[in-house]
Design a protein around this motif. Structure first.
Motif, PDB file in Angstrom:
ATOM      1  N   TRP A   1       0.579  -1.245   0.005  1.00  0.00           N
ATOM      2  CA  TRP A   1      -0.524   0.037   0.164  1.00  0.00           C
ATOM      3  C   TRP A   1       0.950   1.178   0.441  1.00  0.00           C
ATOM      4  O   TRP A   1       0.500   2.225  -0.843  1.00  0.00           O
ATOM      5  N   ARG A   2       1.572   1.566   1.200  1.00  0.00           N
ATOM      6  CA  ARG A   2       2.619   2.176   0.602  1.00  0.00           C
ATOM      7  C   ARG A   2       3.266   2.832  -0.391  1.00  0.00           C
ATOM      8  O   ARG A   2       4.262   4.047  -0.539  1.00  0.00           O
ATOM      9  N   ARG A   3       3.779   1.672  -1.176  1.00  0.00           N
ATOM     10  CA  ARG A   3       4.860   1.511  -1.840  1.00  0.00           C
ATOM     11  C   ARG A   3       4.065   1.919  -3.449  1.00  0.00           C
ATOM     12  O   ARG A   3       4.607   2.769  -4.339  1.00  0.00           O
ATOM     13  N   GLU A   4       2.856   2.101  -3.396  1.00  0.00           N
ATOM     14  CA  GLU A   4       1.716   2.247  -4.290  1.00  0.00           C
ATOM     15  C   GLU A   4       1.228   4.299  -4.126  1.00  0.00           C
ATOM     16  O   GLU A   4       0.916   4.423  -5.108  1.00  0.00           O
ATOM     17  N   LEU A   5       1.095   4.163  -3.017  1.00  0.00           N
ATOM     18  CA  LEU A   5       1.124   5.521  -1.818  1.00  0.00           C
ATOM     19  C   LEU A   5       2.374   6.293  -3.366  1.00  0.00           C
ATOM     20  O   LEU A   5       2.070   7.323  -3.462  1.00  0.00           O
ATOM     21  N   LEU A   6       3.828   6.286  -2.950  1.00  0.00           N
ATOM     22  CA  LEU A   6       4.968   6.721  -2.706  1.00  0.00           C
ATOM     23  C   LEU A   6       5.413   6.348  -4.510  1.00  0.00           C
ATOM     24  O   LEU A   6       6.141   7.489  -4.879  1.00  0.00           O
ATOM     25  N   PHE A   7       4.855   6.167  -5.213  1.00  0.00           N
ATOM     26  CA  PHE A   7       5.440   5.526  -6.852  1.00  0.00           C
ATOM     27  C   PHE A   7       5.620   6.868  -7.690  1.00  0.00           C
ATOM     28  O   PHE A   7       6.104   6.578  -8.041  1.00  0.00           O
ATOM     29  N   PRO A   8       4.404   7.771  -7.694  1.00  0.00           N
ATOM     30  CA  PRO A   8       4.464   8.845  -8.193  1.00  0.00           C
ATOM     31  C   PRO A   8       5.238   9.615  -7.256  1.00  0.00           C
ATOM     32  O   PRO A   8       5.030  10.981  -8.534  1.00  0.00           O
ATOM     33  N   LEU A   9       5.529  10.158  -6.142  1.00  0.00           N
ATOM     34  CA  LEU A   9       5.824  11.466  -6.023  1.00  0.00           C
ATOM     35  C   LEU A   9       7.071  11.378  -6.409  1.00  0.00           C
ATOM     36  O   LEU A   9       8.200  10.647  -6.914  1.00  0.00           O
ATOM     37  N   LYS A  10       7.213  12.820  -6.033  1.00  0.00           N
ATOM     38  CA  LYS A  10       8.494  13.688  -6.890  1.00  0.00           C
ATOM     39  C   LYS A  10       8.768  14.449  -5.349  1.00  0.00           C
ATOM     40  O   LYS A  10       8.056  15.077  -4.386  1.00  0.00           O
ATOM     41  N   PRO A  11      10.211  14.155  -5.733  1.00  0.00           N
ATOM     42  CA  PRO A  11      11.063  15.317  -4.412  1.00  0.00           C
ATOM     43  C   PRO A  11      10.227  17.306  -4.336  1.00  0.00           C
ATOM     44  O   PRO A  11       9.459  16.946  -5.565  1.00  0.00           O
ATOM     45  N   ASN A  12      10.584  17.248  -3.560  1.00  0.00           N
ATOM     46  CA  ASN A  12      10.243  18.734  -3.340  1.00  0.00           C
ATOM     47  C   ASN A  12      10.851  19.942  -2.991  1.00  0.00           C
ATOM     48  O   ASN A  12      12.432  19.504  -2.805  1.00  0.00           O
ATOM     49  N   ALA A  13      11.018  21.462  -2.793  1.00  0.00           N
ATOM     50  CA  ALA A  13      12.088  22.021  -2.441  1.00  0.00           C
ATOM     51  C   ALA A  13      12.691  21.764  -1.459  1.00  0.00           C
ATOM     52  O   ALA A  13      13.686  22.685  -1.561  1.00  0.00           O
ATOM     53  N   ALA A  14      12.338  21.022  -0.544  1.00  0.00           N
ATOM     54  CA  ALA A  14      13.729  21.130   0.272  1.00  0.00           C
ATOM     55  C   ALA A  14      13.912  20.110   0.399  1.00  0.00           C
ATOM     56  O   ALA A  14      15.582  20.553   0.173  1.00  0.00           O
TER      57      ALA A  14
ATOM     58  N   LEU B   1      24.525  13.565   4.614  1.00  0.00           N
ATOM     59  CA  LEU B   1      22.981  13.448   4.357  1.00  0.00           C
ATOM     60  C   LEU B   1      22.733  12.229   5.157  1.00  0.00           C
ATOM     61  O   LEU B   1      23.038  11.477   4.741  1.00  0.00           O
ATOM     62  N   ILE B   2      21.871  12.167   5.443  1.00  0.00           N
ATOM     63  CA  ILE B   2      21.463  11.569   6.911  1.00  0.00           C
ATOM     64  C   ILE B   2      20.128  11.251   6.682  1.00  0.00           C
ATOM     65  O   ILE B   2      19.296  12.091   7.598  1.00  0.00           O
ATOM     66  N   THR B   3      19.457  10.075   6.853  1.00  0.00           N
ATOM     67  CA  THR B   3      18.012  10.423   6.540  1.00  0.00           C
ATOM     68  C   THR B   3      16.980   8.814   7.204  1.00  0.00           C
ATOM     69  O   THR B   3      17.772   7.897   7.511  1.00  0.00           O
ATOM     70  N   GLN B   4      16.316   9.033   8.119  1.00  0.00           N
ATOM     71  CA  GLN B   4      15.140   8.783   8.183  1.00  0.00           C
ATOM     72  C   GLN B   4      14.249   7.724   7.244  1.00  0.00           C
ATOM     73  O   GLN B   4      13.383   6.843   7.894  1.00  0.00           O
ATOM     74  N   ASN B   5      14.175   8.721   6.907  1.00  0.00           N
ATOM     75  CA  ASN B   5      13.346   7.698   5.503  1.00  0.00           C
ATOM     76  C   ASN B   5      13.420   6.787   4.575  1.00  0.00           C
ATOM     77  O   ASN B   5      14.389   6.489   4.445  1.00  0.00           O
ATOM     78  N   ILE B   6      12.922   6.578   4.143  1.00  0.00           N
ATOM     79  CA  ILE B   6      12.493   4.835   3.430  1.00  0.00           C
ATOM     80  C   ILE B   6      12.171   5.230   1.903  1.00  0.00           C
ATOM     81  O   ILE B   6      12.571   4.308   0.914  1.00  0.00           O
ATOM     82  N   ASP B   7      11.379   6.388   1.482  1.00  0.00           N
ATOM     83  CA  ASP B   7      11.159   7.069   0.061  1.00  0.00           C
ATOM     84  C   ASP B   7      11.747   7.354  -1.110  1.00  0.00           C
ATOM     85  O   ASP B   7      11.486   7.475  -1.913  1.00  0.00           O
ATOM     86  N   GLY B   8      13.524   6.844  -0.697  1.00  0.00           N
ATOM     87  CA  GLY B   8      14.361   7.164  -1.978  1.00  0.00           C
ATOM     88  C   GLY B   8      14.171   8.790  -2.149  1.00  0.00           C
ATOM     89  O   GLY B   8      15.010   9.279  -3.395  1.00  0.00           O
ATOM     90  N   LEU B   9      13.124   9.852  -2.121  1.00  0.00           N
ATOM     91  CA  LEU B   9      13.524  10.718  -2.301  1.00  0.00           C
ATOM     92  C   LEU B   9      14.032  11.203  -2.063  1.00  0.00           C
ATOM     93  O   LEU B   9      15.020  12.764  -3.511  1.00  0.00           O
ATOM     94  N   HIS B  10      15.777  12.159  -1.595  1.00  0.00           N
ATOM     95  CA  HIS B  10      16.903  12.054  -1.491  1.00  0.00           C
ATOM     96  C   HIS B  10      17.751  12.084  -2.271  1.00  0.00           C
ATOM     97  O   HIS B  10      18.115  12.755  -3.939  1.00  0.00           O
ATOM     98  N   GLN B  11      17.731  10.916  -3.050  1.00  0.00           N
ATOM     99  CA  GLN B  11      18.643  10.260  -4.492  1.00  0.00           C
ATOM    100  C   GLN B  11      17.872  10.971  -5.707  1.00  0.00           C
ATOM    101  O   GLN B  11      18.636  10.929  -6.359  1.00  0.00           O
ATOM    102  N   VAL B  12      16.484  10.480  -5.444  1.00  0.00           N
ATOM    103  CA  VAL B  12      15.964  11.336  -6.731  1.00  0.00           C
ATOM    104  C   VAL B  12      16.078  12.477  -6.895  1.00  0.00           C
ATOM    105  O   VAL B  12      16.123  13.490  -7.933  1.00  0.00           O
ATOM    106  N   ALA B  13      15.841  13.823  -6.168  1.00  0.00           N
ATOM    107  CA  ALA B  13      16.598  14.573  -6.219  1.00  0.00           C
ATOM    108  C   ALA B  13      17.752  15.002  -6.666  1.00  0.00           C
ATOM    109  O   ALA B  13      18.112  15.964  -7.366  1.00  0.00           O
TER     110      ALA B  13
END
Ligand code: BV8
Ligand code: ZN
Length: 244
Positions: free
Chosen positions: A74-87, A103-115
């Motif tokens: 469910w979370r993978r589906e939710l995250l799939f289309p999302l993009k990094p933001n200005a931060a 850069l240390i992150t607790q996030n598992i979404d991979g958005l830092h790498q996409v940015a």
């Protein structure tokens, strides 16, 4: 936050960043909120609908792997289309401006790498990676959704998300890299984390003890807001770009 207070905080932080050789940034779910990622503990947080102990522990996976995979699918589906933001984007720019950036992150979404952030220390793993419970192999798996019980492409063993659950050890190389950077940091930014999950929650204090100027950027107060050197209250997507 009053405008004047914000400007004073920003000014102090910009001056510290200007002379900084070693900058460490710790991020939490709040940095991804403006991308559409639900946070964990806020008013619409994930843990309001699901009890973490039912879903994000090795015991839960042993008891009911199907339920745990349902949650992660469910979370993978939710995250799939999302993009990094200005931060996320502003952190990529900051990385270019200091000699040593961690850069240390607790996030598992991979958005830092996409940015475009170079080297990211993912304390809690990555939801786009899986690990085989039989042969131990880890690999990237972006198929959405995965089968109810996904199997290893090498040995047919049961896969699990390659994330760190409650009660599990963090990867020692990742943790070691994080503390090494914290111990020599000149400046640390703590962005969008409630400071409730250990050992990440203690990292700001570790940097402060080692002599760094520590700043928090968060929509709401945390247990550390008044302890760190600067607290900037507001949205990460608005404040982090103002540091540039
Ligand atoms: C371990 C990954 C050794 C998978 C997650 C010491 C004391 C007490 C307990 C412990 C302790 N040491 C260890 C523990 C146990 C436990 C722990 O910390 N428990 C807590 C809850 C008491 N820790 C562990 O088990 C860790 N392992 O220590 O190993 C060990 C082993 C065995 C026995 C003993 C020791 C492993 C923890 C890993 C947990 N994994 N998830 C998944 O996601 O499915 S945790 C989960 O919480 C997420 O990964 C998330 O990253 C993490 C932290 O949350 P935050 O990122 O801070 O998010 P949160 O929603 O809370 O806050 C968001 C913030 O953003 C808010 O403040 C909000 O105001 C702000 N915000 C919102 N919007 C914005 C914003 N800010 C700015 N801009 C915005 N737009
Ligand atoms: Zn396998």
């Amino acid at each position: 936050m009053a405008n004047q207070e914000m400007n004073k905080g920003l000014e102090f932080l910009r001056s510290r960043l200007e002379g900084a050789r070693r900058l460490v940034v710790l991020t939490g779910a709040g940095i991804s909120a403006e991308s559409g990622v639900p946070t964990f503990r806020g008013k619409d947080g994930l843990w309001k609908q699901h009890r973490p102990m039912d879903l994000a522990t090795p015991e839960a996976f042993q008891r009911d792997s199907r339920l745990v995979w349902e949650f992660y699918n469910w979370r993978r589906e939710l995250l799939f289309p999302l993009k990094p933001n200005a931060a996320h984007e502003a952190l990529v720019e900051l990385e270019k401006r200091v000699p040593h950036f961690t850069l240390i992150t607790q996030n598992i979404d991979g958005l830092h790498q996409v940015a475009g952030s170079g080297h990211v220390l993912e304390l809690h793993g990555n939801i786009w990676w899986v690990r085989c419970t039989a042969c131990g192999q880890t690999y990237e798996e972006r198929t959405v959704p995965l089968p109810e019980l996904p199997l290893c492409r090498l040995c047919d063993g049961l896969l699990r998300p390659n994330v760190v659950w409650f009660g599990e050890m963090l990867d020692s190389n990742v943790l070691g890299g994080a503390f090494e950077a914290l111990e020599t940091a000149d400046v640390m930014l703590v962005i969008g984390t409630s400071g409730t999950v250990q050992p990440a929650a203690s990292m700001g204090m570790a940097a402060k003890r080692a002599g760094a100027a520590v700043a928090e950027i968060n929509l709401d107060p945390t247990p550390y807001t008044n302890i760190y050197d600067v607290g900037l209250a507001g949205k990460a997507g608005e404040i982090v770009p103002r540091l540039l």
